[in-house]
Design an enzyme around this catalytic site. Structure first.
Site, PDB file in Angstrom:
ATOM      1  N   GLY A  12       0.787  -1.231   0.000  1.00 28.27           N
ATOM      2  CA  GLY A  12       0.000   0.000   0.000  1.00 28.27           C
ATOM      3  C   GLY A  12       0.813   1.273   0.000  1.00 28.27           C
ATOM      4  O   GLY A  12       0.333   2.320   0.453  1.00 28.27           O
ATOM      5  N   MET A  86      -3.743  -6.694  -7.197  1.00 25.38           N
ATOM      6  CA  MET A  86      -3.153  -7.755  -8.001  1.00 25.38           C
ATOM      7  C   MET A  86      -4.163  -8.810  -8.453  1.00 25.38           C
ATOM      8  O   MET A  86      -3.907 -10.014  -8.375  1.00 25.38           O
ATOM      9  CB  MET A  86      -2.006  -8.421  -7.211  1.00 25.38           C
ATOM     10  CG  MET A  86      -0.926  -7.452  -6.781  1.00 25.38           C
ATOM     11  SD  MET A  86      -0.144  -6.575  -8.160  1.00 25.38           S
ATOM     12  CE  MET A  86       0.912  -7.869  -8.784  1.00 25.38           C
ATOM     13  N   ILE A  88      -6.749  -9.788 -11.805  1.00 27.37           N
ATOM     14  CA  ILE A  88      -7.245  -9.461 -13.144  1.00 27.37           C
ATOM     15  C   ILE A  88      -8.753  -9.288 -13.034  1.00 27.37           C
ATOM     16  O   ILE A  88      -9.448 -10.132 -12.455  1.00 27.37           O
ATOM     17  CB  ILE A  88      -6.880 -10.581 -14.136  1.00 27.37           C
ATOM     18  CG1 ILE A  88      -5.359 -10.613 -14.309  1.00 27.37           C
ATOM     19  CG2 ILE A  88      -7.582 -10.380 -15.474  1.00 27.37           C
ATOM     20  CD1 ILE A  88      -4.851 -11.775 -15.147  1.00 27.37           C
ATOM     21  N   ASN A 103      -5.266   2.865 -13.091  1.00 26.13           N
ATOM     22  CA  ASN A 103      -4.274   1.922 -12.572  1.00 26.13           C
ATOM     23  C   ASN A 103      -2.891   2.517 -12.725  1.00 26.13           C
ATOM     24  O   ASN A 103      -2.632   3.284 -13.657  1.00 26.13           O
ATOM     25  CB  ASN A 103      -4.349   0.606 -13.359  1.00 26.13           C
ATOM     26  CG  ASN A 103      -3.385  -0.445 -12.821  1.00 26.13           C
ATOM     27  OD1 ASN A 103      -3.256  -0.618 -11.604  1.00 26.13           O
ATOM     28  ND2 ASN A 103      -2.688  -1.139 -13.706  1.00 26.13           N
ATOM     29  N   HIS A 105       1.009   1.205 -13.267  1.00 29.80           N
ATOM     30  CA  HIS A 105       1.738   0.004 -13.658  1.00 29.80           C
ATOM     31  C   HIS A 105       3.230   0.339 -13.686  1.00 29.80           C
ATOM     32  O   HIS A 105       3.618   1.360 -14.262  1.00 29.80           O
ATOM     33  CB  HIS A 105       1.259  -0.466 -15.042  1.00 29.80           C
ATOM     34  CG  HIS A 105       1.953  -1.715 -15.487  1.00 29.80           C
ATOM     35  ND1 HIS A 105       1.618  -2.955 -14.994  1.00 29.80           N
ATOM     36  CD2 HIS A 105       2.987  -1.907 -16.341  1.00 29.80           C
ATOM     37  CE1 HIS A 105       2.405  -3.864 -15.545  1.00 29.80           C
ATOM     38  NE2 HIS A 105       3.249  -3.255 -16.364  1.00 29.80           N
ATOM     39  N   SER A 132       3.627   3.975 -15.528  1.00 29.57           N
ATOM     40  CA  SER A 132       2.548   4.540 -16.341  1.00 29.57           C
ATOM     41  C   SER A 132       1.270   4.547 -15.522  1.00 29.57           C
ATOM     42  O   SER A 132       0.988   3.597 -14.791  1.00 29.57           O
ATOM     43  CB  SER A 132       2.287   3.662 -17.585  1.00 29.57           C
ATOM     44  OG  SER A 132       3.476   3.428 -18.308  1.00 29.57           O
ATOM     45  N   THR A 137      -9.063  -0.587 -19.140  1.00 30.96           N
ATOM     46  CA  THR A 137      -9.990  -1.156 -20.121  1.00 30.96           C
ATOM     47  C   THR A 137      -9.842  -2.677 -20.037  1.00 30.96           C
ATOM     48  O   THR A 137      -8.939  -3.166 -19.343  1.00 30.96           O
ATOM     49  CB  THR A 137      -9.650  -0.681 -21.550  1.00 30.96           C
ATOM     50  OG1 THR A 137      -8.354  -1.171 -21.883  1.00 30.96           O
ATOM     51  CG2 THR A 137      -9.694   0.835 -21.665  1.00 30.96           C
ATOM     52  N   ASP A 141      -3.428  -4.199 -18.691  1.00 26.74           N
ATOM     53  CA  ASP A 141      -2.401  -3.140 -18.743  1.00 26.74           C
ATOM     54  C   ASP A 141      -2.384  -2.446 -20.106  1.00 26.74           C
ATOM     55  O   ASP A 141      -1.350  -1.909 -20.521  1.00 26.74           O
ATOM     56  CB  ASP A 141      -1.006  -3.715 -18.425  1.00 26.74           C
ATOM     57  CG  ASP A 141      -0.936  -4.308 -17.023  1.00 26.74           C
ATOM     58  OD1 ASP A 141      -1.607  -3.788 -16.116  1.00 26.74           O
ATOM     59  OD2 ASP A 141      -0.223  -5.309 -16.840  1.00 26.74           O
TER      60      ASP A 141
HETATM   61  C1  GRF Z   1       3.587  -1.006  -7.396  1.00 23.10           C
HETATM   62  O1  GRF Z   1       4.839  -1.083  -8.028  1.00 23.10           O
HETATM   63  C2  GRF Z   1       2.496  -0.914  -8.399  1.00 23.10           C
HETATM   64  O2  GRF Z   1       2.827  -0.138  -9.512  1.00 23.10           O
HETATM   65  C3  GRF Z   1       2.327  -2.359  -8.798  1.00 23.10           C
HETATM   66  O3  GRF Z   1       2.462  -3.082  -7.608  1.00 23.10           O
HETATM   67  C4  GRF Z   1       3.262  -2.334  -6.693  1.00 23.10           C
HETATM   68  C5  GRF Z   1       2.433  -2.137  -5.466  1.00 23.10           C
HETATM   69  O4  GRF Z   1       3.129  -1.486  -4.457  1.00 23.10           O
HETATM   70  N1  GRF Z   1       1.090  -2.571  -9.503  1.00 23.10           N
HETATM   71  P1  GRF Z   1       2.353  -0.795  -3.253  1.00 23.10           P
HETATM   72  O5  GRF Z   1       1.387  -1.828  -2.683  1.00 23.10           O
HETATM   73  O6  GRF Z   1       1.650   0.403  -3.777  1.00 23.10           O
HETATM   74  O7  GRF Z   1       3.420  -0.438  -2.257  1.00 23.10           O
END
Ligand code: GRF
Length: 211
Positions: A12, A86, A88, A103, A105, A132, A137, A141
């Protein structure tokens, strides 16, 4: 006052950067699909409502997404921010929140979708990596890119060092984009990003001038 909901699965830290940013809106809830997500305690410590919808309790992705959507809708958000979430999501879920679902990424999309993006970048030998923020959608990603931040890949980098450099930029970029949205300056119009008056590229990129 606009309302937003943040979805997490773990640490988080991006959620923390959003909460620290004094965004022009109210964080109505932080929702996790994992009960052990460390970010839940951080959110609760700030007096924010938290909820867990454990994906393991559902027989299908559709059923999980329906429960997740119902929980989100209770909070009547203008904006839903995936921050290290995490799972889909089904097309049905994504379409329901289309235009108000973002989101972050950890790669310069469209390069390196999916997981282990820093390892993917190192294996490919790219000199630039980054993060990014995009509208979500149904394509994994693959939604319209709103903003990106780039960092150099340095000699001797491993997944941890490169990922740490990218994470610093994630924490700058995501609140900035969320602010654009909550200020009403960012919209998805006919599948394209419409952004009023900003340059949507940031980062810690320093390219030495060659002679
Ligand atoms: C981040 O790198 C985010 O971009 C990716 O997962 C990681 C999550 O980290 N999708 P956090 O939980 O925000 O510390």
């Amino acid at each position: 006052m606009k309302r937003y909901v943040i979805l997490i699965s773990g640490r988080g830290s991006n959620m923390g950067s959003l909460l620290d940013a004094s965004l022009p809106g109210v964080c109505a809830a932080v929702i996790s699909n994992r009960v052990d997500a460390a970010g839940l305690a951080t959110a609760a410590g700030r007096g924010i409502a938290t909820a867990v919808i454990d994906h393991r309790g559902f027989a299908s992705r559709e059923e999980f997404d329906a429960a997740l959507a119902a929980e989100i809708e209770q909070h009547e958000p203008d904006l839903v921010l995936l921050a290290g979430f995490m799972r889909i999501l089904t097309d049905g879920f994504v379409c329901r929140f289309e235009g108000r679902l973002l989101n972050i990424h950890p790669s310069l999309l469209p390069a390196f979708p999916g997981i282990r993006t820093h390892a993917q970048a190192l294996a490919a030998g790219v000199r630039l990596h980054g993060c990014s923020v995009h509208f979500v959608t149904p394509a994994l990603d693959g939604g319209p890119i709103i903003a990106q931040a780039a960092v150099p890949v340095q000699a001797g980098d491993d997944e941890a060092s490169l990922g740490g450099r990218v994470l610093v930029e994630e924490h700058r970029l995501y609140p900035r984009v969320a602010r654009w949205f909550l200020d009403g300056r960012l919209r998805l119009v006919a599948g394209r990003v419409q952004l009023a008056g900003e340059i949507a590229v940031t980062g810690s990129l320093h390219v030495p001038l060659a002679d």
